[in-house]
Design a protein around this motif. Structure first.
Motif, short mmCIF file in Angstrom:
data_model
loop_
_atom_site.label_atom_id
_atom_site.label_comp_id
_atom_site.label_asym_id
_atom_site.label_seq_id
_atom_site.Cartn_x
_atom_site.Cartn_y
_atom_site.Cartn_z
N VAL A 12 0.75 -1.22 0.00
CA VAL A 12 -0.05 0.05 0.03
C VAL A 12 0.79 1.22 -0.19
O VAL A 12 2.06 1.15 0.24
CB VAL A 12 -1.01 0.13 1.14
N GLN A 13 0.36 2.49 -0.35
CA GLN A 13 0.82 3.60 -0.50
C GLN A 13 0.81 4.31 1.12
O GLN A 13 0.06 3.73 1.71
CB GLN A 13 0.32 4.54 -1.33
N PRO A 14 1.99 5.04 1.29
CA PRO A 14 1.85 5.76 2.59
C PRO A 14 0.53 6.27 2.80
O PRO A 14 -0.05 7.22 1.87
CB PRO A 14 2.79 6.69 2.51
N GLY A 15 -0.16 6.40 4.01
CA GLY A 15 -1.37 7.04 4.59
C GLY A 15 -2.49 5.92 4.01
O GLY A 15 -3.61 6.21 4.20
N GLY A 16 -2.28 4.87 3.27
CA GLY A 16 -3.34 3.75 2.89
C GLY A 16 -3.68 2.96 4.18
O GLY A 16 -3.19 3.25 5.10
N SER A 17 -4.54 2.07 3.80
CA SER A 17 -4.97 1.14 4.78
C SER A 17 -5.15 -0.39 4.50
O SER A 17 -5.17 -0.54 3.37
CB SER A 17 -6.52 1.27 5.23
N LEU A 18 -4.79 -1.09 5.69
CA LEU A 18 -5.10 -2.60 5.41
C LEU A 18 -5.76 -3.05 6.47
O LEU A 18 -5.63 -2.73 7.57
CB LEU A 18 -3.50 -3.32 5.32
N LYS A 86 2.41 4.07 7.45
CA LYS A 86 3.68 4.53 7.18
C LYS A 86 4.73 3.69 6.81
O LYS A 86 4.58 2.63 6.91
CB LYS A 86 4.21 5.18 8.58
N PRO A 87 5.95 4.39 5.81
CA PRO A 87 6.82 3.32 5.61
C PRO A 87 7.41 2.38 6.85
O PRO A 87 7.75 1.31 6.62
CB PRO A 87 7.77 4.32 4.97
N GLU A 88 7.38 3.03 7.94
CA GLU A 88 8.02 2.27 9.12
C GLU A 88 7.28 0.91 9.51
O GLU A 88 7.49 0.60 10.45
CB GLU A 88 8.37 3.18 10.27
N VAL A 120 4.82 -0.89 2.92
CA VAL A 120 4.18 0.49 2.80
C VAL A 120 5.15 1.41 2.06
O VAL A 120 6.52 1.71 2.56
CB VAL A 120 3.94 1.08 4.26
N SER A 121 5.11 1.72 0.70
CA SER A 121 6.01 2.06 -0.08
C SER A 121 5.32 3.04 -1.24
O SER A 121 4.22 2.66 -1.59
CB SER A 121 7.09 1.09 -0.56
N SER A 122 6.14 4.19 -1.64
CA SER A 122 5.41 4.87 -2.58
C SER A 122 6.31 4.80 -3.89
O SER A 122 6.20 5.09 -4.72
CB SER A 122 5.56 6.33 -2.23
#
Length: 122
Positions: A12-18, A86-88, A120-122
């Motif tokens: 998912v992109q940063p700010g997204g949900s799972l 977040k990426p982290e 989590v990455s763009s």
């Protein structure tokens, strides 16, 4: 005899949900608590969130306000709703079940899922 089946991981992109889910099946006696741990590359495994038999929840500070742990009515499935990722947060997430069993004596055993990747990455 107990198997944990995890699902819901992905990219998912940063700010997204799972939403992660873990279903326990097999010789279920009494589940004391269920939760999610995660392990990022090069880091130690850490507790993300847990929920006890009585419904008490616990979260690591870094996910408070973003993640929510819940369970079904039968208390054999645990889910983790992850928002504002977040990426982290990138890690392998492991389902964990703490259960009391009986074989001549009562004892506790901890079960682990195989892990599901969250990236989590763009």
């Amino acid at each position: 005899q107990v198997q944990l089946v995890e699902s819901g991981g992905g990219l998912v992109q940063p700010g997204g949900s799972l939403r992660l889910s873990c279903a326990a099946s097999g010789s279920i006696f009494s589940i004391n608590a269920m939760g999610w741990y995660r392990q990022a590359p090069g880091k130690q495994r850490e507790l993300v969130a847990s929920i006890t038999k009585g419904g008490s929840t616990n979260y690591t500070d870094s996910v408070k306000g973003r993640f929510t742990i819940s369970r079904d009515n039968a208390k054999t499935t645990v889910s983790l709703q992850m928002n504002s990722l977040k990426p982290e947060d990138t890690a392998v997430y492991y389902c964990n079940v703490d259960m009391t069993e009986y074989n001549r004596h009562w004892y506790r055993r901890v079960y682990w899922g195989e892990g599901t990747q969250v990236t989590v990455s763009s």
